[in-house]
Design an enzyme around this catalytic site. Structure first.
Site, PDB file in Angstrom:
ATOM      1  N   HIS A 423     -20.122  33.155  19.030  1.00  0.00           N
ATOM      2  CA  HIS A 423     -18.971  33.437  18.166  1.00  0.00           C
ATOM      3  C   HIS A 423     -17.699  33.689  18.970  1.00  0.00           C
ATOM      4  O   HIS A 423     -16.604  33.770  18.392  1.00  0.00           O
ATOM      5  CB  HIS A 423     -19.274  34.638  17.260  1.00  0.00           C
ATOM      6  CG  HIS A 423     -18.787  34.462  15.850  1.00  0.00           C
ATOM      7  ND1 HIS A 423     -17.543  33.965  15.545  1.00  0.00           N
ATOM      8  CD2 HIS A 423     -19.391  34.703  14.656  1.00  0.00           C
ATOM      9  CE1 HIS A 423     -17.383  33.926  14.238  1.00  0.00           C
ATOM     10  NE2 HIS A 423     -18.505  34.362  13.664  1.00  0.00           N
ATOM     11  N   ARG A 424     -17.824  33.804  20.279  1.00  0.00           N
ATOM     12  CA  ARG A 424     -16.622  33.993  21.103  1.00  0.00           C
ATOM     13  C   ARG A 424     -15.854  32.698  21.283  1.00  0.00           C
ATOM     14  O   ARG A 424     -14.633  32.707  21.486  1.00  0.00           O
ATOM     15  CB  ARG A 424     -17.012  34.546  22.478  1.00  0.00           C
ATOM     16  CG  ARG A 424     -17.647  35.917  22.466  1.00  0.00           C
ATOM     17  CD  ARG A 424     -18.135  36.297  23.856  1.00  0.00           C
ATOM     18  NE  ARG A 424     -19.165  35.369  24.346  1.00  0.00           N
ATOM     19  CZ  ARG A 424     -19.718  35.434  25.558  1.00  0.00           C
ATOM     20  NH1 ARG A 424     -19.319  36.381  26.402  1.00  0.00           N
ATOM     21  NH2 ARG A 424     -20.654  34.571  25.916  1.00  0.00           N
TER      22      ARG A 424
END
Length: 452
Positions: A423-424
């Site tokens: 998700h980064r």
């Protein structure tokens, strides 16, 4: 004359040790540049280690079955000069990336050097390999020297028996058990701790075996203790690192793959063979990564922060189950391969994985991974990202399910695609868009392949 010690090289993928399976040379024997001198087994595969120097073997550092550490002495060779050595007279352990570069170019001042810079078979200069072949032919043409009655025969080199962990070897030594005399009860004849204990029991059938120790937590008898070592240790380390460092999210989608199976059937009927479902999936995944490059990336620490490194090409890994554990072979430059070419390379790498013959290069450098856990009968899963990649896509088993087609209920071939992503590097919009693109290609493969 000088003495040169060659250390066990960096075997890639963060591996720090290897088990010595066999010596391919003996003390007093003459070795050529790039000649294989030992076979070692890492947590990934069995590897032949070549010698980067020419000379006479003075010392073999290690016994068959012993666990050797990377960077520690492997072999000492008496050489005519030490031009190819470093200033300390030791061959340093090259990193995996240095090994890759070793075969790309040879500085002019080093072209006549007796050391090739090779560490693993397949890396290094082609010229050094030519010198090795010429020297072998020259030695073969020379008459064999007379053998005196006093000369002793060189020891026959044999491969070490396969065991589940170094602790099993230690237990065998403590019990005075010859491993070569045992037939292992594990997969592929792997010798387990229980095999050692059974061999150590008294032969008198009236003697009762000592009861197994009780588990301190449950009070139940302990069936077996297996050290977390070798490939099991490598898997545990990799997956723990992924779970610790990567904040992952998961998205899934059910997909009607009836047309894909029909396409495979038509190709097989016309040509006798067809790409596998995994090969088609891989081709669509590669196309999707071109459209959503955020997922073909990794996070890298800069010292003062972090950067997202997006990559231009795609090295596609795929999960392969072997008798010794899970490995992830990598299809290099997957973006340049058709579905048929991907199918051929996946088959080649899978066969090499089962035989334990994958090289360090074939097990590293991936940018994204696919996983077909449907072959184990699973409908779906939440796969763990192969660190340091940014995503992994899995496919479940294909089964008959009721499905609405053109407003009518029908029985269709349906599977589930799942993506776990970092998700980064992106948000759900990019991950969902990528997953939907791959699903659309799987549902309409003819139209998708026409555009690829």
């Amino acid at each position: 004359m000088s003495m040169t010690t060659f250390n066990l090289p960096d075997l890639g993928e963060g591996l720090t040790e290897a088990t010595l399976l066999s010596w391919l040379v003996a003390e007093g024997e003459t070795v050529a540049v790039d000649q294989p001198i030992a076979e070692v087994e890492t947590a990934k595969s069995a590897i032949e280690v070549p010698c980067p120097f020419e000379g006479t073997v003075a010392t073999l550092h290690g016994e068959v079955g012993e666990t050797l550490e990377v960077g520690k002495p492997l072999i000492t060779v008496t050489t005519a000069n030490d031009d190819a050595n470093d200033t300390n007279g030791h061959a340093g352990a090259l990193s995996y990336r240095e090994e890759e570069r070793a075969g790309t170019a040879v500085p002019a001042e080093e072209e006549s050097s007796e050391g090739s810079g090779n560490v693993l078979i397949g890396y290094g200069t082609s010229e050094s390999n030519g010198r090795r072949r010429r020297r072998r032919r020259e030695r073969a043409a020379q008459p064999a020297p007379a053998v005196t009655a006093q000369k002793t025969a060189e020891p026959k080199q044999t491969k070490a028996p396969r065991v589940s962990s170094p602790l099993v070897r230690r237990l065998a030594r403590e019990q005075g058990i010859d491993l070569s005399s045992l037939t292992g009860s594990g997969p592929g004849g792997l010798i387990m701790r229980a095999d050692i204990l059974a061999a150590a029991e008294p032969s008198n059938p009236t003697t009762e075996a000592a009861p197994a120790g009780a588990d301190s937590h449950t009070g139940l008898p302990v069936r077996e203790r297996v050290a977390v070592a070798g490939i099991r240790k490598a898997i545990a380390t990799k997956l723990s690192q992924s779970r610790t460092e990567i904040p992952e999210a998961t998205v899934w989608q059910d997909v009607d793959v009836t047309k894909l199976l029909q396409l495979r059937g038509d190709l097989k009927a016309a040509e006798g063979q067809a790409p596998s479902v995994l090969a088609f999936l891989s081709r669509f995944v590669v196309a999707g990564l071109w459209r959503y490059p955020e997922l073909n990336s990794r996070i890298e620490d800069t010292g003062s922060g972090q950067e997202i490194i997006q990559l231009e090409g795609i090295n596609l890994g795929f999960a392969a189950q072997t008798d010794t554990g899970l490995v992830v072979p990598v299809v290099r430059e997957a973006h340049s391969r058709s579905a048929r070419e991907l199918n051929a390379e996946i088959r080649r790498l899978a066969d090499a994985a089962r035989e334990g013959k994958l090289t360090g290069k074939e097990l590293s450098g991936g940018t994204f991974t696919v996983n077909n856990y449907g072959v184990f009968g699973s409908d779906g899963a939440t796969p763990i990202i192969n660190h340091p990649e940014a995503g992994i896509l899995g496919i479940g088993r294909i089964i008959d399910r009721p499905w609405v087609v053109d407003g009518e209920l029908a029985v269709r071939k349906v599977t589930t695609l799942t993506i776990a992503f970092d998700h980064r590097v992106c948000d759900g919009g990019a991950a969902g868009g990528f997953l939907n693109y791959v699903a659309t290609c799987m549902e309409n493969p003819g139209a998708a392949l026409a555009d690829l």
